[in-house]
Design a protein around this motif. Structure first.
Motif, PDB file in Angstrom:
ATOM      1  N   MET A   1     -12.310  16.283  -6.885  1.00 16.32           N
ATOM      2  CA  MET A   1     -12.686  15.953  -8.493  1.00 16.32           C
ATOM      3  C   MET A   1     -12.458  14.565  -8.599  1.00 16.32           C
ATOM      4  O   MET A   1     -10.915  14.401  -8.295  1.00 16.32           O
ATOM      5  CB  MET A   1     -12.710  16.492  -9.429  1.00 16.32           C
ATOM      6  N   SER A   2     -13.354  13.181  -8.553  1.00 14.28           N
ATOM      7  CA  SER A   2     -12.669  11.552  -9.421  1.00 14.28           C
ATOM      8  C   SER A   2     -12.422  11.926 -10.642  1.00 14.28           C
ATOM      9  O   SER A   2     -12.552  12.769 -10.684  1.00 14.28           O
ATOM     10  CB  SER A   2     -13.906  10.481  -8.599  1.00 14.28           C
ATOM     11  N   ILE A   3     -11.237  10.333 -10.384  1.00 16.30           N
ATOM     12  CA  ILE A   3     -10.775  10.678 -12.036  1.00 16.30           C
ATOM     13  C   ILE A   3     -11.917  10.259 -12.921  1.00 16.30           C
ATOM     14  O   ILE A   3     -11.918  10.914 -13.944  1.00 16.30           O
ATOM     15  CB  ILE A   3      -9.975   9.593 -11.889  1.00 16.30           C
ATOM     16  N   VAL A   4     -13.214   9.530 -12.464  1.00 14.48           N
ATOM     17  CA  VAL A   4     -14.216   9.547 -13.663  1.00 14.48           C
ATOM     18  C   VAL A   4     -14.821  10.112 -13.490  1.00 14.48           C
ATOM     19  O   VAL A   4     -14.831  10.875 -14.772  1.00 14.48           O
ATOM     20  CB  VAL A   4     -15.493   8.364 -12.907  1.00 14.48           C
ATOM     21  N   VAL A   5     -15.271  11.271 -12.980  1.00 15.89           N
ATOM     22  CA  VAL A   5     -16.360  12.603 -12.859  1.00 15.89           C
ATOM     23  C   VAL A   5     -14.627  13.624 -13.893  1.00 15.89           C
ATOM     24  O   VAL A   5     -15.649  14.281 -14.876  1.00 15.89           O
ATOM     25  CB  VAL A   5     -15.781  13.480 -11.569  1.00 15.89           C
ATOM     26  N   LYS A  34     -10.097   6.638 -21.723  1.00 16.22           N
ATOM     27  CA  LYS A  34      -9.544   5.952 -20.524  1.00 16.22           C
ATOM     28  C   LYS A  34      -9.550   6.244 -18.978  1.00 16.22           C
ATOM     29  O   LYS A  34      -9.358   7.389 -19.049  1.00 16.22           O
ATOM     30  CB  LYS A  34      -8.314   5.147 -20.504  1.00 16.22           C
ATOM     31  N   VAL A  35     -10.238   5.321 -18.994  1.00 21.59           N
ATOM     32  CA  VAL A  35     -10.091   5.576 -16.847  1.00 21.59           C
ATOM     33  C   VAL A  35      -8.909   5.306 -16.239  1.00 21.59           C
ATOM     34  O   VAL A  35      -7.576   6.094 -15.230  1.00 21.59           O
ATOM     35  CB  VAL A  35     -11.672   5.699 -16.040  1.00 21.59           C
ATOM     36  N   THR A  36      -9.118   4.331 -16.461  1.00 23.24           N
ATOM     37  CA  THR A  36      -7.687   3.594 -15.369  1.00 23.24           C
ATOM     38  C   THR A  36      -7.291   2.577 -15.772  1.00 23.24           C
ATOM     39  O   THR A  36      -7.597   1.511 -17.233  1.00 23.24           O
ATOM     40  CB  THR A  36      -8.405   2.894 -14.190  1.00 23.24           C
ATOM     41  N   LEU A  40      -7.873  -2.368 -15.885  1.00 25.90           N
ATOM     42  CA  LEU A  40      -8.377  -1.619 -17.931  1.00 25.90           C
ATOM     43  C   LEU A  40      -9.958  -1.407 -17.594  1.00 25.90           C
ATOM     44  O   LEU A  40     -10.457  -1.955 -17.471  1.00 25.90           O
ATOM     45  CB  LEU A  40      -8.427  -2.003 -18.673  1.00 25.90           C
ATOM     46  N   THR A  41     -10.073   0.385 -17.072  1.00 30.28           N
ATOM     47  CA  THR A  41     -11.939   0.731 -17.779  1.00 30.28           C
ATOM     48  C   THR A  41     -11.489   1.972 -18.443  1.00 30.28           C
ATOM     49  O   THR A  41     -10.865   2.835 -18.224  1.00 30.28           O
ATOM     50  CB  THR A  41     -11.977   1.106 -15.753  1.00 30.28           C
ATOM     51  N   PHE A  42     -13.321   1.741 -18.763  1.00 30.84           N
ATOM     52  CA  PHE A  42     -13.281   3.361 -19.632  1.00 30.84           C
ATOM     53  C   PHE A  42     -14.412   3.752 -19.370  1.00 30.84           C
ATOM     54  O   PHE A  42     -15.394   2.589 -19.543  1.00 30.84           O
ATOM     55  CB  PHE A  42     -12.418   3.085 -21.448  1.00 30.84           C
ATOM     56  N   LEU A  43     -14.557   5.112 -19.970  1.00 38.62           N
ATOM     57  CA  LEU A  43     -16.170   5.549 -20.060  1.00 38.62           C
ATOM     58  C   LEU A  43     -16.572   5.057 -21.805  1.00 38.62           C
ATOM     59  O   LEU A  43     -15.750   5.807 -22.523  1.00 38.62           O
ATOM     60  CB  LEU A  43     -16.445   6.843 -20.462  1.00 38.62           C
ATOM     61  N   VAL A  44     -17.467   4.564 -21.776  1.00 41.78           N
ATOM     62  CA  VAL A  44     -17.733   4.899 -23.106  1.00 41.78           C
ATOM     63  C   VAL A  44     -20.054   5.075 -22.987  1.00 41.78           C
ATOM     64  O   VAL A  44     -20.244   5.014 -22.403  1.00 41.78           O
ATOM     65  CB  VAL A  44     -17.769   3.466 -23.863  1.00 41.78           C
ATOM     66  N   ASP A  58     -25.299   9.880 -20.055  1.00 39.99           N
ATOM     67  CA  ASP A  58     -24.077   9.315 -22.350  1.00 39.99           C
ATOM     68  C   ASP A  58     -23.428   9.118 -21.808  1.00 39.99           C
ATOM     69  O   ASP A  58     -22.998   8.384 -22.633  1.00 39.99           O
ATOM     70  CB  ASP A  58     -23.670  10.870 -22.467  1.00 39.99           C
ATOM     71  N   PHE A  59     -22.314   8.313 -20.681  1.00 41.63           N
ATOM     72  CA  PHE A  59     -21.376   7.570 -21.019  1.00 41.63           C
ATOM     73  C   PHE A  59     -22.108   6.502 -19.848  1.00 41.63           C
ATOM     74  O   PHE A  59     -22.672   7.207 -18.944  1.00 41.63           O
ATOM     75  CB  PHE A  59     -19.837   8.062 -20.096  1.00 41.63           C
ATOM     76  N   LEU A  60     -20.755   5.146 -19.823  1.00 37.50           N
ATOM     77  CA  LEU A  60     -20.913   4.242 -18.798  1.00 37.50           C
ATOM     78  C   LEU A  60     -19.747   3.823 -18.711  1.00 37.50           C
ATOM     79  O   LEU A  60     -18.518   3.593 -19.147  1.00 37.50           O
ATOM     80  CB  LEU A  60     -22.376   3.338 -18.882  1.00 37.50           C
ATOM     81  N   LEU A  61     -18.925   2.950 -17.182  1.00 40.83           N
ATOM     82  CA  LEU A  61     -17.665   2.699 -16.990  1.00 40.83           C
ATOM     83  C   LEU A  61     -17.928   1.040 -17.807  1.00 40.83           C
ATOM     84  O   LEU A  61     -18.542   0.624 -16.938  1.00 40.83           O
ATOM     85  CB  LEU A  61     -17.385   2.631 -15.621  1.00 40.83           C
ATOM     86  N   VAL A  62     -16.997   1.063 -18.416  1.00 44.76           N
ATOM     87  CA  VAL A  62     -17.038  -0.403 -18.923  1.00 44.76           C
ATOM     88  C   VAL A  62     -15.443  -1.020 -18.351  1.00 44.76           C
ATOM     89  O   VAL A  62     -14.126  -0.439 -17.905  1.00 44.76           O
ATOM     90  CB  VAL A  62     -17.186  -0.735 -20.337  1.00 44.76           C
ATOM     91  N   ASP A  63     -15.440  -2.657 -18.330  1.00 42.19           N
ATOM     92  CA  ASP A  63     -14.380  -2.816 -18.411  1.00 42.19           C
ATOM     93  C   ASP A  63     -13.225  -3.023 -19.431  1.00 42.19           C
ATOM     94  O   ASP A  63     -13.720  -3.260 -20.369  1.00 42.19           O
ATOM     95  CB  ASP A  63     -13.909  -4.331 -17.779  1.00 42.19           C
ATOM     96  N   ALA A  64     -11.936  -4.552 -19.152  1.00 48.06           N
ATOM     97  CA  ALA A  64     -11.447  -4.702 -20.782  1.00 48.06           C
ATOM     98  C   ALA A  64     -12.135  -5.183 -21.487  1.00 48.06           C
ATOM     99  O   ALA A  64     -11.707  -5.836 -22.636  1.00 48.06           O
ATOM    100  CB  ALA A  64     -10.118  -5.542 -19.681  1.00 48.06           C
TER     101      ALA A  64
END
Ligand SMILES: CSCCC(=O)C(=O)COP(=O)(O)O
Ligand SMILES: [Zn+2]
Length: 210
Positions: A1-5, A34-36, A40-44, A58-64
């Motif tokens: 399973m990927s870290i994002v999942v 936070k994902v990485t 820095l990336t996080f799901l919001v 529900d969520f999307l990955l965003v940058d710093a």
């Protein structure tokens, strides 16, 4: 399973628990994890959705900076900049924001003090504070309609890897090192708010509460 999942599933679980508490009135609320770290990336949460519903959008990955890190038609939460301030200043792993009637009442009752202070409650141990008669305080900031201005004011109160801020007549934003810690702290704050509101009402009714 990927870290994002993995992180998606973790955030979805917290979101479902807060939904079960009915803390997402009228599309309010936003959550992130936070994902990485580098970069820095996080799901919001995507903006404007009914957060009680569980969907693939529900969520999307965003940058710093809070911008989408991948091509998407989804818009990040309107309040993503507050999450950005936390992840850029601390080692927090999760941020939770909810609007409740109790947190709005407390923000209104104590706005002129700039903070609300609670003591004499066992649940304060949820913050990792074990001293007898410990007090906890939460800052209350103005609900500036301009989000960059709100985020700048908010940032003045972001100091540790776990914390919380009340936004006047808006809601609470809580962060923690993990999703578990952020949820635990959010639940403890909401317990204190509800306790205090009910206590003040009982006092006003002349009943013998402390
Ligand atoms: C209807 S609530 C107004 C916006 C808000 O305060 C909120 O928490 C939800 O905004 P988002 O863009 O994150 O959906
Ligand atoms: Zn909000």
């Amino acid at each position: 399973m990927s870290i994002v999942v993995k992180k998606w599933n973790e955030l979805a679980e917290v979101k479902a628990e807060l939904a079960a508490r009915d803390w997402f009135f009228a599309t309010s609320g936003n959550l992130s994890i936070k994902v990485t770290d580098d970069p820095l990336t996080f799901l919001v949460t995507a903006s404007g959705k009914d957060k009680r519903k569980q969907t693939d959008e529900d969520f999307l990955l965003v940058d710093a900076a809070g911008r989408p890190a991948e091509k998407t038609h989804l818009k990040p939460s309107a309040e993503t900049l507050l999450h950005v301030e936390i992840y850029n200043r601390t080692n927090a792993g999760c941020v939770l924001h909810v609007h409740t009637v109790d947190n709005n009442l407390i923000s209104e009752l104590y706005a002129s003090n700039g903070e609300a202070v609670f003591s004499g409650q066992e649940i304060i141990k949820a913050f990792g504070i074990w001293e007898e008669n410990a007090a906890v305080r939460i800052p209350i900031i103005n609900n500036d309609a301009d989000i960059p201005t709100l985020a700048r004011e908010f940032a003045n109160h972001v100091h540790g890897d776990a914390g919380a801020v009340l936004i006047h007549n808006h809601g609470i934003t809580v962060w923690g090192r993990t999703a578990f810690e952020a949820k635990k702290h959010l639940e403890a704050w909401e317990f204190l708010f509800s306790w205090q509101v009910k206590r003040l009402l009982l006092q006003r009714a002349g009943l013998p509460v402390g």
